[in-house]
Design a protein around this motif. Structure first.
Motif, mmCIF file in Angstrom:
data_model
loop_
_atom_site.group_PDB
_atom_site.id
_atom_site.type_symbol
_atom_site.label_atom_id
_atom_site.label_comp_id
_atom_site.label_asym_id
_atom_site.label_seq_id
_atom_site.Cartn_x
_atom_site.Cartn_y
_atom_site.Cartn_z
ATOM 1 N N SER A 11 45.822 -29.121 21.952
ATOM 2 C CA SER A 11 47.246 -29.227 22.180
ATOM 3 C C SER A 11 47.600 -30.521 22.899
ATOM 4 N N LEU A 12 46.667 -31.496 23.137
ATOM 5 C CA LEU A 12 46.542 -32.406 23.814
ATOM 6 C C LEU A 12 47.519 -33.529 23.497
ATOM 7 N N PRO A 13 48.564 -34.178 24.471
ATOM 8 C CA PRO A 13 49.433 -35.117 23.860
ATOM 9 C C PRO A 13 48.794 -36.158 23.240
ATOM 10 N N ASP A 14 49.458 -37.156 22.699
ATOM 11 C CA ASP A 14 48.799 -38.409 22.089
ATOM 12 C C ASP A 14 48.561 -39.308 22.972
ATOM 13 N N GLY A 15 49.142 -39.528 23.964
ATOM 14 C CA GLY A 15 48.725 -40.527 25.226
ATOM 15 C C GLY A 15 47.528 -39.982 25.884
ATOM 16 N N GLU A 16 47.290 -38.779 25.927
ATOM 17 C CA GLU A 16 46.299 -38.368 26.683
ATOM 18 C C GLU A 16 44.847 -38.599 25.987
ATOM 19 N N TRP A 17 44.814 -38.951 24.860
ATOM 20 C CA TRP A 17 43.583 -39.182 23.994
ATOM 21 C C TRP A 17 43.072 -40.407 24.382
ATOM 22 N N ASN A 18 43.859 -41.446 24.765
ATOM 23 C CA ASN A 18 43.370 -42.614 25.355
ATOM 24 C C ASN A 18 42.751 -42.666 26.937
ATOM 25 N N ARG A 19 42.931 -41.600 27.565
ATOM 26 C CA ARG A 19 42.672 -41.557 29.029
ATOM 27 C C ARG A 19 41.182 -41.931 29.000
ATOM 28 N N ARG A 20 40.915 -42.528 30.105
ATOM 29 C CA ARG A 20 39.576 -43.028 30.614
ATOM 30 C C ARG A 20 38.856 -41.615 31.088
ATOM 31 N N THR A 21 37.515 -41.848 30.327
ATOM 32 C CA THR A 21 36.452 -40.581 31.030
ATOM 33 C C THR A 21 35.440 -41.196 32.163
ATOM 34 N N PRO A 22 34.835 -40.484 32.727
ATOM 35 C CA PRO A 22 33.486 -40.942 33.432
ATOM 36 C C PRO A 22 32.477 -41.569 32.488
ATOM 37 N N CYS A 23 32.502 -41.607 31.393
ATOM 38 C CA CYS A 23 31.395 -42.072 30.556
ATOM 39 C C CYS A 23 31.848 -43.438 30.338
ATOM 40 N N PRO A 24 31.087 -44.485 30.564
ATOM 41 C CA PRO A 24 31.431 -45.597 30.543
ATOM 42 C C PRO A 24 31.997 -46.366 29.346
ATOM 43 N N GLY A 25 33.324 -46.973 29.269
ATOM 44 C CA GLY A 25 33.529 -47.422 28.034
ATOM 45 C C GLY A 25 34.268 -46.450 27.086
ATOM 46 N N TRP A 26 34.200 -45.132 27.647
ATOM 47 C CA TRP A 26 34.807 -44.241 26.577
ATOM 48 C C TRP A 26 35.883 -43.505 26.899
ATOM 49 N N SER A 27 37.026 -43.566 25.954
ATOM 50 C CA SER A 27 38.189 -42.482 26.322
ATOM 51 C C SER A 27 37.938 -41.094 25.762
ATOM 52 N N VAL A 28 38.954 -40.338 25.951
ATOM 53 C CA VAL A 28 38.973 -38.956 25.796
ATOM 54 C C VAL A 28 38.682 -38.819 23.795
ATOM 55 N N ARG A 29 39.504 -39.845 23.319
ATOM 56 C CA ARG A 29 39.221 -39.821 21.755
ATOM 57 C C ARG A 29 37.795 -40.094 21.467
ATOM 58 N N VAL B 92 24.365 -34.083 38.635
ATOM 59 C CA VAL B 92 24.550 -34.414 37.284
ATOM 60 C C VAL B 92 25.250 -35.568 37.032
ATOM 61 N N ARG B 93 26.197 -36.109 37.834
ATOM 62 C CA ARG B 93 26.926 -37.240 37.621
ATOM 63 C C ARG B 93 26.121 -38.350 37.793
ATOM 64 N N LEU B 94 25.159 -38.068 38.975
ATOM 65 C CA LEU B 94 24.201 -39.446 39.071
ATOM 66 C C LEU B 94 23.097 -39.497 37.992
ATOM 67 N N ALA B 95 22.649 -38.340 37.671
ATOM 68 C CA ALA B 95 21.573 -38.512 36.701
ATOM 69 C C ALA B 95 22.170 -38.827 35.057
ATOM 70 N N CYS B 96 23.432 -38.620 35.055
ATOM 71 C CA CYS B 96 23.825 -39.074 33.833
ATOM 72 C C CYS B 96 24.739 -40.404 33.838
ATOM 73 N N GLY B 97 24.436 -41.260 35.125
ATOM 74 C CA GLY B 97 25.199 -42.386 35.199
ATOM 75 C C GLY B 97 26.691 -42.354 35.130
ATOM 76 N N ARG B 98 27.312 -41.341 35.727
ATOM 77 C CA ARG B 98 28.776 -41.377 35.814
ATOM 78 C C ARG B 98 29.342 -41.770 37.019
ATOM 79 N N ILE B 99 28.459 -41.959 37.937
ATOM 80 C CA ILE B 99 28.518 -42.517 39.205
ATOM 81 C C ILE B 99 27.777 -43.261 39.779
ATOM 82 N N SER B 100 28.088 -44.347 40.748
ATOM 83 C CA SER B 100 26.949 -44.717 41.251
ATOM 84 C C SER B 100 26.150 -44.178 42.724
ATOM 85 N N PRO B 101 25.175 -44.553 43.072
ATOM 86 C CA PRO B 101 24.614 -43.832 44.340
ATOM 87 C C PRO B 101 25.608 -44.324 45.350
#
Length: 274
Positions: free
Chosen positions: A27-45, A238-247
């Motif tokens: 039930s995610l509103p249209d605008g939320e599909w473009n929200r930025r995620t921690p995965c570099p370069g990728w949105s929710v969509r 997890v976030r460090l090992a998956c490259g989601r955040i920097s040291p």
């Protein structure tokens, strides 16, 4: 159920995470599909597109014939280019199109799991045209979907799932990469040891021992007087090992003891996902 017992834990982990993803975006509103995620370069969509695309490949569907635009600056490797095809081809899909395709793909994959009778050692198509065992393919799907579940939870403010079946698959897979991180990438001294102490929803303590030849091995026994000891919570690990955040951004969540240069080198090479 004809699924081999070796594959069942990975199927269960995939099911748990894919259900969580489906529930979050249904039930995610249209605008939320473009929200930025921690995965570099990728949105929710983009995350949902990737999940759909990779499960379509598990189903044996042909890959899309699609040329990537030149301005995708987060795409720098051949593996990333391979992965991005399934994402970019869906970048203009509407929210109803995305949820409908996700639902249909999950139905098809559940049917595949119910009817799966192949041996875990069966060779199947993997990334970049490689071949992997069926067990490895199932394991990687469980890991990948759980990590992206966490990406979506972070982006949408829906924390949870840190101790789910997928979390334990992720723990084991990420731990397998630690000896290389410590012994080869960080170039830890020979005949030394590094201790990683993780607390939170998933807890563990592991020692990487580097032998006289410079090879690293993973042990459950703690080391006395390690060259470096790192203490951190599971989510940060997890976030460090998956490259989601920097040291640097995680400095206040990681306690380091011992050789500061070696600790910095380990954290610098901590990200192990493509």
């Amino acid at each position: 159920m004809s699924l081999h017992p070796t594959l069942q834990p990975y199927a269960d982990a995939w099911t748990h995470s894919i259900d969580a993803i489906s529930e979050m975006v249904q039930s995610l509103p249209d605008g939320e599909w473009n929200r930025r995620t921690p995965c570099p370069g990728w949105s929710v969509r983009d995350i949902v597109s990737h999940v759909i695309g990779m499960d379509c490949e598990m189903l044996g569907d042909p890959r899309p014939i699609h040329s990537l635009p030149r301005d995708l600056f987060h795409v720098t490797t051949e593996h990333q280019r391979y992965t991005e095809i399934q994402v970019d081809v869906r970048r203009h899909h509407t929210a109803p199109e995305m949820t409908a395709e996700l639902e249909y793909t999950v139905i098809r994959r559940n049917r595949q799991l119910r009817n799966e009778s192949r041996d875990p050692g069966t060779m199947v198509r993997g990334p970049l045209g490689t071949e992997v065992t069926l067990e490895q393919a199932y394991r990687m799907r469980a890991f990948d979907v759980w990590v992206h579940e966490q990406d979506l939870r972070a982006a949408l403010g829906r924390p949870g799932g840190l101790d789910s079946p997928g979390a334990h698959v992720a723990r084991d897979l990420l731990l397998e990469a630690l000896p290389k991180v410590v012994a080869k990438d960080a170039d830890a001294p020979r005949s030394s040891a590094v201790v990683i102490d993780v607390h939170g929803p998933v807890e563990f303590l592991r020692t990487v021992r580097v032998d006289i030849q410079g090879r690293g091995t993973l042990e459950t026994a703690p080391a006395l007087g390690p060259a470096v000891a790192l203490t951190l919570d599971w989510e940060t690990y997890v976030r460090l090992a998956c490259g989601r955040i920097s040291p640097e951004s995680a400095a206040d969540r990681v306690k380091t003891e011992g050789d500061p240069d070696l600790a910095a080198a380990i954290l610098r090479h901590f990200a192990v996902t493509p």
